[in-house]
Design a protein around this motif. Structure first.
Motif, PDB file in Angstrom:
ATOM      1  N   PRO A 101     -31.362  64.991  32.821  1.00  0.00           N
ATOM      2  CA  PRO A 101     -30.062  64.614  32.256  1.00  0.00           C
ATOM      3  C   PRO A 101     -29.931  65.030  30.795  1.00  0.00           C
ATOM      4  O   PRO A 101     -30.912  65.129  30.070  1.00  0.00           O
ATOM      5  N   LEU A 102     -28.682  65.234  30.381  1.00  0.00           N
ATOM      6  CA  LEU A 102     -28.385  65.612  29.008  1.00  0.00           C
ATOM      7  C   LEU A 102     -28.813  64.503  28.057  1.00  0.00           C
ATOM      8  O   LEU A 102     -28.656  63.320  28.353  1.00  0.00           O
ATOM      9  N   PHE A 103     -29.351  64.901  26.914  1.00  0.00           N
ATOM     10  CA  PHE A 103     -29.843  63.948  25.924  1.00  0.00           C
ATOM     11  C   PHE A 103     -28.797  62.888  25.593  1.00  0.00           C
ATOM     12  O   PHE A 103     -27.655  63.189  25.259  1.00  0.00           O
ATOM     13  N   GLU A 121     -25.784  71.015  18.983  1.00  0.00           N
ATOM     14  CA  GLU A 121     -25.465  69.598  18.755  1.00  0.00           C
ATOM     15  C   GLU A 121     -26.674  68.708  19.018  1.00  0.00           C
ATOM     16  O   GLU A 121     -27.001  67.820  18.211  1.00  0.00           O
ATOM     17  N   VAL A 122     -27.339  68.946  20.131  1.00  0.00           N
ATOM     18  CA  VAL A 122     -28.486  68.112  20.498  1.00  0.00           C
ATOM     19  C   VAL A 122     -29.661  68.364  19.560  1.00  0.00           C
ATOM     20  O   VAL A 122     -30.326  67.422  19.098  1.00  0.00           O
ATOM     21  N   MET A 123     -29.935  69.631  19.250  1.00  0.00           N
ATOM     22  CA  MET A 123     -31.074  69.931  18.392  1.00  0.00           C
ATOM     23  C   MET A 123     -30.870  69.396  16.978  1.00  0.00           C
ATOM     24  O   MET A 123     -31.837  69.052  16.281  1.00  0.00           O
ATOM     25  N   GLU A 178     -36.027  74.412  27.516  1.00  0.00           N
ATOM     26  CA  GLU A 178     -35.608  75.722  28.034  1.00  0.00           C
ATOM     27  C   GLU A 178     -34.284  75.632  28.787  1.00  0.00           C
ATOM     28  O   GLU A 178     -33.521  76.591  28.835  1.00  0.00           O
ATOM     29  N   LEU A 179     -33.991  74.457  29.365  1.00  0.00           N
ATOM     30  CA  LEU A 179     -32.714  74.263  30.050  1.00  0.00           C
ATOM     31  C   LEU A 179     -31.587  74.043  29.040  1.00  0.00           C
ATOM     32  O   LEU A 179     -30.488  74.585  29.189  1.00  0.00           O
ATOM     33  N   THR A 192     -38.227  61.961  26.543  1.00  0.00           N
ATOM     34  CA  THR A 192     -36.774  62.017  26.658  1.00  0.00           C
ATOM     35  C   THR A 192     -36.330  63.424  27.043  1.00  0.00           C
ATOM     36  O   THR A 192     -36.769  64.404  26.437  1.00  0.00           O
ATOM     37  N   SER A 193     -35.495  63.509  28.040  1.00  0.00           N
ATOM     38  CA  SER A 193     -34.974  64.800  28.486  1.00  0.00           C
ATOM     39  C   SER A 193     -33.877  65.286  27.551  1.00  0.00           C
ATOM     40  O   SER A 193     -33.023  64.517  27.111  1.00  0.00           O
ATOM     41  N   LEU A 194     -33.899  66.584  27.258  1.00  0.00           N
ATOM     42  CA  LEU A 194     -32.830  67.192  26.476  1.00  0.00           C
ATOM     43  C   LEU A 194     -31.672  67.654  27.364  1.00  0.00           C
ATOM     44  O   LEU A 194     -30.537  67.745  26.913  1.00  0.00           O
TER      45      LEU A 194
END
Length: 298
Positions: free
Chosen positions: A85-87, A124-126, A114-115, A80-82
């Motif tokens: 595209p945005l998570f 928020e994502v982490m 890294e992006l 899954t990309s973080l």
């Protein structure tokens, strides 16, 4: 002889036998009528000559996944990309619920850290990513930059693949192929040799292939996806197998609680207490609606 189907091309199956050799086998008509062979099937076959043979029996499967079509999987590495595209949690959680319903272990691999680290979305994502760790899922995070941290994470992930049949899957653009190249770079030529031997176009070859690596690592490479439907998955399957929901459903008043409309629901109480992340619960409700609407169509 016994072996596992690692690739299917039209009516020819390539079977990895216990002796480590790959046999080109055909399936007998009476066997094919009973069960259509899938990549991952364990089979019995009779040897003819020159690494050729006939499948005489398909051993009953312990599980089967419909997207992609593959059988007898031990674990799924969901890439899954973080960022870019945005998570987005919905597709990931939908896939986790589906995999768990098949009684298969999900491993979560997040890429492009890294992006994400350079953006306002990082915290928020982490926080969501760390929620999966807190629940008990195995989580790996890659920067997609070859440095000491990256190499260590790739090494640790490889240890999880030993003595397992694993397949990598994920949304298109998530970095699945980049990650797989760490393990398959020396093995791609073997598949190309099979294709050249058959002298057939790409349109006849299945998209699912299993690679046989040292240390009894079997890795299936599958196509990326942008979306998928919950085929043959019922809400009851999720309720019985979900790691998130099962932790709290004993506190529900009703044994058939679906954790949405009922009062005195242990899962809803856990959401209120922040023991279950709200975003996962909200995704579960969307999945419930998707399954319910699918039933109406039928």
């Amino acid at each position: 002889m016994n072996g596992k189907i690692i690739q299917i091309d039209s009516n020819i199956s390539f079977v990895l036998a216990k002796d480590g050799k790959v046999y080109e086998v055909f399936i007998k008509g009476n066997v094919k009528k009973e069960t259509k062979p899938l990549v991952g099937d364990d089979v019995e076959f009779e040897f003819i000559e020159d690494l050729k043979g006939n499948i005489t029996k398909i051993i009953p499967r312990k599980n089967e996944i419909y997207r992609p079509r593959i059988a007898n999987v031990d674990q799924v590495i969901i890439v899954t990309s973080l960022f870019e595209p945005l998570f987005a949690s919905y597709i990931l959680n939908k896939y986790i619920f589906m995999i768990e319903a098949k009684k298969i272990k999900p491993i979560l691999l997040f890429t492009k850290n890294e992006l994400l680290n350079k953006t306002k979305f990082y915290e928020e994502v982490m926080q969501k990513v760390n929620s999966y760790k807190d629940i008990g899922y195995e989580v790996f995070i890659l920067d997609n930059i070859e440095n000491e941290k990256y190499n260590e994470e790739i090494k640790n992930l490889r240890l999880k693949l030993v003595d397992k049949v694993s397949f990598f899957t994920g949304q298109t653009g998530a970095g699945k192929s980049t990650t797989l190249n760490n393990y398959l770079v020396d093995y791609q030529i073997k598949t190309n040799e099979i294709s050249l031997k058959l002298n057939r176009g790409k349109h006849t070859t299945t998209n699912v292939k299993i690679y046989n690596l040292p240390d009894n690592i079997l890795i299936a490479d599958t196509p990326g996806f942008s979306s998928f439907e919950l085929v043959n998955l019922e809400v009851e399957n999720i309720l019985r197998t979900s790691k998130v929901l099962n932790k709290f459903n004993n506190n529900c008043k009703f044994i058939d609680c679906i954790h949405i409309h009922e009062k005195k629901c242990g899962v809803k109480d856990a959401v209120e207490a922040d023991d279950i992340p709200l975003f996962i619960y909200e995704d579960y409700k969307k999945i419930y609606e998707e399954i319910s609407n699918r039933k109406v169509k039928y």
